[in-house]
Design a protein around this motif. Structure first.
Motif, PDB file in Angstrom:
ATOM      1  N   CYS A   1     -39.291  20.103 -68.015  1.00 52.60           N
ATOM      2  CA  CYS A   1     -39.796  19.442 -69.154  1.00 52.60           C
ATOM      3  C   CYS A   1     -40.345  20.484 -70.259  1.00 52.60           C
ATOM      4  O   CYS A   1     -40.613  20.094 -71.239  1.00 52.60           O
ATOM      5  CB  CYS A   1     -41.356  18.960 -68.712  1.00 52.60           C
TER       6      CYS A   1
ATOM      7  N   ILE B   1     -43.679  15.220 -72.745  1.00 54.05           N
ATOM      8  CA  ILE B   1     -42.395  15.238 -73.337  1.00 54.05           C
ATOM      9  C   ILE B   1     -41.375  14.138 -72.484  1.00 54.05           C
ATOM     10  O   ILE B   1     -40.417  13.623 -72.954  1.00 54.05           O
ATOM     11  CB  ILE B   1     -41.667  16.322 -73.383  1.00 54.05           C
ATOM     12  N   SER B   2     -41.964  13.927 -71.274  1.00 56.32           N
ATOM     13  CA  SER B   2     -41.252  13.027 -70.263  1.00 56.32           C
ATOM     14  C   SER B   2     -41.337  11.609 -70.661  1.00 56.32           C
ATOM     15  O   SER B   2     -42.672  11.024 -70.954  1.00 56.32           O
ATOM     16  CB  SER B   2     -41.618  13.338 -68.879  1.00 56.32           C
ATOM     17  N   ARG B   3     -40.312  10.975 -70.540  1.00 57.34           N
ATOM     18  CA  ARG B   3     -40.331   9.416 -70.841  1.00 57.34           C
ATOM     19  C   ARG B   3     -41.057   8.714 -69.679  1.00 57.34           C
ATOM     20  O   ARG B   3     -41.662   7.499 -69.952  1.00 57.34           O
ATOM     21  CB  ARG B   3     -39.012   8.995 -70.898  1.00 57.34           C
TER      22      ARG B   3
ATOM     23  N   ASN C   1     -45.595  16.016 -80.988  1.00 61.06           N
ATOM     24  CA  ASN C   1     -44.582  15.038 -80.557  1.00 61.06           C
ATOM     25  C   ASN C   1     -43.224  15.628 -79.906  1.00 61.06           C
ATOM     26  O   ASN C   1     -42.486  15.743 -80.834  1.00 61.06           O
ATOM     27  CB  ASN C   1     -44.361  13.731 -81.299  1.00 61.06           C
TER      28      ASN C   1
ATOM     29  N   ARG D   1     -40.996  14.960 -78.132  1.00 63.83           N
ATOM     30  CA  ARG D   1     -39.753  14.017 -77.899  1.00 63.83           C
ATOM     31  C   ARG D   1     -39.146  14.207 -79.336  1.00 63.83           C
ATOM     32  O   ARG D   1     -37.881  13.791 -79.242  1.00 63.83           O
ATOM     33  CB  ARG D   1     -40.317  12.574 -77.500  1.00 63.83           C
ATOM     34  N   LYS D   2     -39.742  13.951 -80.313  1.00 66.05           N
ATOM     35  CA  LYS D   2     -39.085  13.628 -81.695  1.00 66.05           C
ATOM     36  C   LYS D   2     -38.096  14.565 -81.896  1.00 66.05           C
ATOM     37  O   LYS D   2     -38.219  16.012 -81.401  1.00 66.05           O
ATOM     38  CB  LYS D   2     -40.057  13.515 -82.653  1.00 66.05           C
TER      39      LYS D   2
ATOM     40  N   ALA E   1     -36.204  15.323 -76.879  1.00 69.03           N
ATOM     41  CA  ALA E   1     -36.090  14.658 -75.524  1.00 69.03           C
ATOM     42  C   ALA E   1     -34.585  14.946 -74.957  1.00 69.03           C
ATOM     43  O   ALA E   1     -34.379  15.392 -73.959  1.00 69.03           O
ATOM     44  CB  ALA E   1     -36.446  13.147 -75.347  1.00 69.03           C
TER      45      ALA E   1
END
Length: 209
Positions: A30, A134-136, A163, A165-166, A170
């Motif tokens: 992660c 960060i993990s879905r 964020n 993930r953006k 991810a």
């Protein structure tokens, strides 16, 4: 050589103009992308490992060793807050049957980020953040709420709720984990999350990829 198929992330703006950040790391897969992005932005990074939810002890040791390996490879400072499962059990007692992303997870995030915030405050950090969001598999708003609550207990301390993930973060997280050969766990860490992992060939095996 970087064989990633994703575009590199643009340099990050320094949070509140601060060039020094404390990162709470939950595991190597992660935080790989986060560490690379922070360091590439010219920010001095210290990695903080406090995850008393992870059980059994051999699983905790395996995950911590991977984060230490990553810190050494990147030249980042590493802080080991050591194993503290009894405190986690006390904070989450009675919440064993809560669903994932429920009240048990909130209590767990609160504990881990409170400890991170305390270390940040005591060691002169003005900003801290976490790889948890960060993990879905995690509710980012839930993680960020815990981070902000933890920061609010200390004057002058800010939780950086970026964020991660953006902008392809991810995807790069997965690519970096594969590139570096990180140990890939199949459950969050706590006993309830392990019991609810998929049965059959996907059942998590402690200490195995």
């Amino acid at each position: 050589m970087n064989t990633s198929s994703s575009q590199p992330r643009a340099p990050l703006p320094w949070p509140n103009g601060q060039s020094r950040v404390l990162l709470h790391s939950c595991c190597a897969p992660c935080c790989g992308e986060i560490i690379e992005a922070i360091l590439a932005s010219g920010i001095t990074l210290t990695i903080f490992f406090y995850n008393p939810n992870i059980q059994p002890h051999e699983e905790y040791d395996r995950r911590k060793a991977e984060v230490i390996r990553q810190a050494r490879q990147r030249g980042a400072a590493f802080v080991d807050a050591d194993y503290d499962p009894d405190t986690w059990l006390t904070r989450t007692g009675g919440l064993e049957q809560e669903p994932e992303r429920g009240r048990r997870c909130t209590a767990c995030f609160d504990l881990r980020l409170e400890r991170t915030a305390l270390y940040a405050h005591d060691h002169g950090f003005a900003v801290f953040t976490s790889s948890l969001g960060i993990s879905r598999w995690k509710n980012m708003a839930q993680v960020n709420a815990s981070g902000h609550r933890a920061a609010a207990s200390h004057a002058g301390l800010t939780y950086w709720d970026y964020n991660w993930r953006k902008d392809g973060g991810a995807s790069r997280m997965v690519e970096i984990a594969r590139r570096e050969g990180f140990y890939q766990q199949r459950y969050c860490g706590c006993p309830p999350s392990r019991r609810r992992a998929p049965a059959g060939p996907d059942q998590p095996q402690v200490g195995q990829d």
